[in-house]
Motif scaffolding. Structure first.
Motif, PDB file in Angstrom:
ATOM      1  N   ASN A 216      39.365  32.979  61.607  1.00 53.06           N
ATOM      2  CA  ASN A 216      40.552  32.843  60.759  1.00 53.06           C
ATOM      3  C   ASN A 216      40.308  33.194  59.299  1.00 53.06           C
ATOM      4  OD1 ASN A 216      42.127  31.903  62.903  1.00 53.06           O
ATOM      5  ND2 ASN A 216      41.394  29.809  62.624  1.00 53.06           N
ATOM      6  N   LYS A 217      39.090  33.642  58.973  1.00 52.51           N
ATOM      7  CA  LYS A 217      38.739  33.861  57.562  1.00 52.51           C
ATOM      8  C   LYS A 217      39.614  34.936  56.921  1.00 52.51           C
ATOM      9  CE  LYS A 217      34.813  35.809  56.490  1.00 52.51           C
ATOM     10  NZ  LYS A 217      33.358  35.981  56.319  1.00 52.51           N
ATOM     11  N   ARG A 218      40.146  34.640  55.762  1.00 54.61           N
ATOM     12  CA  ARG A 218      40.942  35.576  54.968  1.00 54.61           C
ATOM     13  C   ARG A 218      40.383  35.620  53.544  1.00 54.61           C
ATOM     14  NH1 ARG A 218      41.833  36.397  59.412  1.00 54.61           N
ATOM     15  NH2 ARG A 218      43.767  36.185  60.591  1.00 54.61           N
ATOM     16  N   LYS A 219      40.763  36.638  52.819  1.00 53.99           N
ATOM     17  CA  LYS A 219      40.321  36.788  51.436  1.00 53.99           C
ATOM     18  C   LYS A 219      41.486  36.494  50.489  1.00 53.99           C
ATOM     19  CE  LYS A 219      35.961  38.214  51.465  1.00 53.99           C
ATOM     20  NZ  LYS A 219      34.879  37.522  50.729  1.00 53.99           N
ATOM     21  N   ARG A 220      41.266  35.549  49.596  1.00 51.79           N
ATOM     22  CA  ARG A 220      42.243  35.281  48.529  1.00 51.79           C
ATOM     23  C   ARG A 220      41.725  35.956  47.263  1.00 51.79           C
ATOM     24  NH1 ARG A 220      42.750  31.491  44.403  1.00 51.79           N
ATOM     25  NH2 ARG A 220      44.908  30.942  43.849  1.00 51.79           N
ATOM     26  N   ILE A 221      42.469  36.966  46.789  1.00 50.32           N
ATOM     27  CA  ILE A 221      41.998  37.745  45.639  1.00 50.32           C
ATOM     28  C   ILE A 221      42.890  37.505  44.427  1.00 50.32           C
ATOM     29  CG2 ILE A 221      41.008  39.525  47.116  1.00 50.32           C
ATOM     30  CD1 ILE A 221      43.379  41.329  46.306  1.00 50.32           C
ATOM     31  N   CYS A 222      42.272  37.539  43.268  1.00 44.53           N
ATOM     32  CA  CYS A 222      42.972  37.451  41.986  1.00 44.53           C
ATOM     33  C   CYS A 222      42.555  38.668  41.157  1.00 44.53           C
ATOM     34  CB  CYS A 222      42.617  36.171  41.239  1.00 44.53           C
ATOM     35  SG  CYS A 222      43.046  34.655  42.134  1.00 44.53           S
ATOM     36  N   ILE A 223      43.520  39.434  40.696  1.00 45.26           N
ATOM     37  CA  ILE A 223      43.243  40.674  39.981  1.00 45.26           C
ATOM     38  C   ILE A 223      43.973  40.676  38.638  1.00 45.26           C
ATOM     39  CG2 ILE A 223      43.347  43.195  40.055  1.00 45.26           C
ATOM     40  CD1 ILE A 223      43.578  42.983  43.102  1.00 45.26           C
ATOM     41  N   VAL A 224      43.246  40.967  37.575  1.00 41.11           N
ATOM     42  CA  VAL A 224      43.828  41.138  36.239  1.00 41.11           C
ATOM     43  C   VAL A 224      43.468  42.540  35.761  1.00 41.11           C
ATOM     44  CG1 VAL A 224      43.870  40.330  33.853  1.00 41.11           C
ATOM     45  CG2 VAL A 224      43.639  38.673  35.720  1.00 41.11           C
ATOM     46  N   SER A 225      44.503  43.336  35.437  1.00 38.79           N
ATOM     47  CA  SER A 225      44.264  44.724  35.040  1.00 38.79           C
ATOM     48  C   SER A 225      45.445  45.239  34.219  1.00 38.79           C
ATOM     49  CB  SER A 225      44.065  45.606  36.275  1.00 38.79           C
ATOM     50  OG  SER A 225      43.984  46.970  35.909  1.00 38.79           O
ATOM     51  N   ASP A 226      45.163  46.218  33.338  1.00 38.98           N
ATOM     52  CA  ASP A 226      46.243  46.870  32.603  1.00 38.98           C
ATOM     53  C   ASP A 226      47.078  47.764  33.512  1.00 38.98           C
ATOM     54  OD1 ASP A 226      45.481  45.672  30.225  1.00 38.98           O
ATOM     55  OD2 ASP A 226      44.110  47.301  29.683  1.00 38.98           O
ATOM     56  N   ARG A 227      46.560  48.077  34.680  1.00 41.32           N
ATOM     57  CA  ARG A 227      47.281  48.917  35.651  1.00 41.32           C
ATOM     58  C   ARG A 227      47.660  48.102  36.887  1.00 41.32           C
ATOM     59  NH1 ARG A 227      43.306  54.014  36.102  1.00 41.32           N
ATOM     60  NH2 ARG A 227      44.900  54.702  37.612  1.00 41.32           N
ATOM     61  N   SER A 228      48.120  46.898  36.607  1.00 41.90           N
ATOM     62  CA  SER A 228      48.450  45.977  37.687  1.00 41.90           C
ATOM     63  C   SER A 228      49.594  46.487  38.563  1.00 41.90           C
ATOM     64  CB  SER A 228      48.794  44.595  37.123  1.00 41.90           C
ATOM     65  OG  SER A 228      49.892  44.688  36.217  1.00 41.90           O
ATOM     66  N   GLU A 229      50.514  47.255  37.998  1.00 41.10           N
ATOM     67  CA  GLU A 229      51.649  47.754  38.767  1.00 41.10           C
ATOM     68  C   GLU A 229      51.180  48.696  39.880  1.00 41.10           C
ATOM     69  OE1 GLU A 229      55.203  48.569  40.442  1.00 41.10           O
ATOM     70  OE2 GLU A 229      54.638  46.917  39.132  1.00 41.10           O
ATOM     71  N   GLU A 230      50.170  49.507  39.618  1.00 43.42           N
ATOM     72  CA  GLU A 230      49.643  50.409  40.648  1.00 43.42           C
ATOM     73  C   GLU A 230      49.020  49.611  41.798  1.00 43.42           C
ATOM     74  OE1 GLU A 230      47.262  53.725  39.190  1.00 43.42           O
ATOM     75  OE2 GLU A 230      47.965  53.261  37.166  1.00 43.42           O
ATOM     76  N   ILE A 231      48.294  48.576  41.424  1.00 47.56           N
ATOM     77  CA  ILE A 231      47.648  47.752  42.448  1.00 47.56           C
ATOM     78  C   ILE A 231      48.701  46.988  43.251  1.00 47.56           C
ATOM     79  CG2 ILE A 231      45.999  45.889  42.856  1.00 47.56           C
ATOM     80  CD1 ILE A 231      44.665  46.673  40.210  1.00 47.56           C
ATOM     81  N   ARG A 232      49.698  46.438  42.553  1.00 46.22           N
ATOM     82  CA  ARG A 232      50.780  45.717  43.240  1.00 46.22           C
ATOM     83  C   ARG A 232      51.499  46.629  44.236  1.00 46.22           C
ATOM     84  NH1 ARG A 232      55.739  45.575  44.032  1.00 46.22           N
ATOM     85  NH2 ARG A 232      55.955  47.489  42.823  1.00 46.22           N
TER      86      ARG A 232
END
Length: 307
Positions: A216-232
Motif C-alpha cells: 500500500n506504500k504511496r509517496k506524499r510529495i511537497c514541491i516548491v518552485s517558481d515553475r509550479s504551474e508546469e509541475i501542477r
C-alpha cells in the motif's frame, strides 16, 4: 438479479475471483505443508481444526483436517450473518469455503509425506523453521487477499463478533481469539509447541503489517518552485492525479511561492522527478512514504505514462 448477472459478466469479477482463489491456494499450501506435518497450532481456524481432528482421531473417530476446516468455517459464516449482519462480504464467504477443498487439492497433487525425509517429523525437521516458513507464506496470502478487500474468513469472523459484542479493538480481538485457539493445542502438543504457536501468532501479525505496508506504500510529495504551474499541469493533466496548492512564503527571503502537495504511486513519483529533471526545473522537493490511504484516492494508475 439483473445487476448481479451484469456484475458476474465483468472483468473485475473474474479477475478478483482468480486472485482470491490464488491467495487461498497459497494459504492452503502453507497450512498443508508446514502446519499439518509439524502439528503447529497458531491462532487460526486451521490450527483449531488440526487440534480437533487429532482429538477425534485419538477417540477413534478419524476425521480429515480439511473436513473440520469446512465445517467450522460454515458455522462461523452463519454466525456472522446472524450476529454481524448483511454487510458481511460475499468475498469472505467464498474464500472461507474453498480452504477445505484446496487442502484436499494439495493432498492429491503432492502429499507432504513425499517431502519428509526418513527420520524427520516435518518438512523442515525443526518446529521453528516450520513456523517461520508458515508465517511468511500465509502472510503473503493474506496480503494478496486484503489488497482486494477480501479475507481468509475464519479467525477474522470470530474477531469481528468479539469486537462488536465485547467492544474490543479489532486488533485486540484478533490477538485474544488467536491466543485462545493456540491454548487448545495443549490437548495434543507439549508446552514448548504451544509457546511456539503463540510466538508464531505474534510473528504473523508483524509479517502481515510489513507486507501490507509495502503493497500500500504511496509517496506524499511537497514541491516548491517558481515553475509550479508546469509541475501542477503535469500531475493533473498527464498523470491524472489530484494535488493541493498552498500559498507559502520563504522564511529567509520572504518571497511568495506556491507549494504543491500530491499523493502518488512509486512509478508516478519517478515520472515527476524525470519531468523536473528533463525540463531543468529548479525546485525544492520533499517526499515521504504513506502506508495507508483512505477516502477518494484511486489506487490504480489513471494513465500510463511513457518514459
Amino acid at each position: 438479479m439483473k445487476e448481479i448477472l451484469q456484475y458476474l459478466c465483468t472483468w473485475k469479477f473474474w479477475k478478483e475471483l482468480f486472485i482470491m482463489t490464488l491467495g487461498m491456494a497459497i494459504a492452503a499450501a502453507a497450512v498443508y505443508y508446514f502446519m499439518m506435518p509439524s502439528k503447529l497450532v497458531l491462532g487460526s481456524i486451521s490450527g483449531l481444526s488440526i487440534v480437533l481432528a487429532n482429538v477425534f482421531t485419538m477417540l477413534g473417530i478419524p476425521v480429515k483436517v480439511s473436513a473440520v476446516v469446512t465445517v467450522i468455517n460454515a458455522i462461523l459464516l452463519i454466525l456472522a450473518w446472524l450476529l454481524i449482519g448483511k454487510e458481511f462480504g460475499a468475498k469472505t464467504v467464498y474464500t472461507a469455503m474453498i480452504l477445505g477443498p484446496l487442502l484436499e487439492f494439495w493432498e492429491k497433487v503432492c502429499p507432504y509425506e513425499r517431502l519428509i525425509e526418513a527420520g524427520q517429523t516435518s518438512i523442515m525437521a525443526d518446529p521453528l523453521l516450520d513456523l517461520i516458513c508458515f508465517v511468511l507464506v500465509v502472510s503473503i496470502s493474506q496480503t494478496i487477499l486484503f489488497s482486494i478487500n477480501a479475507s481468509t474468513g475464519g479467525l477474522d469472523i470470530l474477531a469481528k463478533i468479539v469486537n462488536k459484542y465485547l467492544h474490543f479493538d479489532i486488533g485486540v480481538s484478533v490477538t485474544v481469539a488467536g491466543a485462545l485457539i493456540c491454548c487448545t493445542a495443549f490437548a495434543i502438543n507439549p508446552f514448548r509447541m504451544v509457546v511456539i504457536g503463540l510466538i508464531g501468532t505474534w510473528m504473523n501479525g508483524l509479517a502481515l503489517d510489513y507486507f501490507m505496508a509495502s503493497v500500500n506504500k504511496r509517496k506524499r510529495i511537497c514541491i516548491v518552485s517558481d515553475r509550479s504551474e508546469e509541475i501542477r499541469a503535469y500531475i493533473v493533466e498527464t498523470l491524472e492525479r489530484g494535488c493541493t496548492l498552498y500559498d507559502v512564503h520563504g522564511g529567509h527571503s520572504g518571497d511568495p511561492h506556491v507549494e504543491i502537495q500530491a499523493l502518488l504511486t512509486q512509478d508516478e513519483f519517478s515520472h515527476v522527478m524525470d519531468f523536473v529533471k528533463k525540463h531543468d526545473i529548479h525546485a525544492f522537493i520533499t517526499a515521504g512514504n504513506v502506508s495507508e490511504v483512505y477516502g477518494m484516492w484511486n489506487k490504480t494508475k489513471h494513465k500510463k505514462v511513457e518514459k
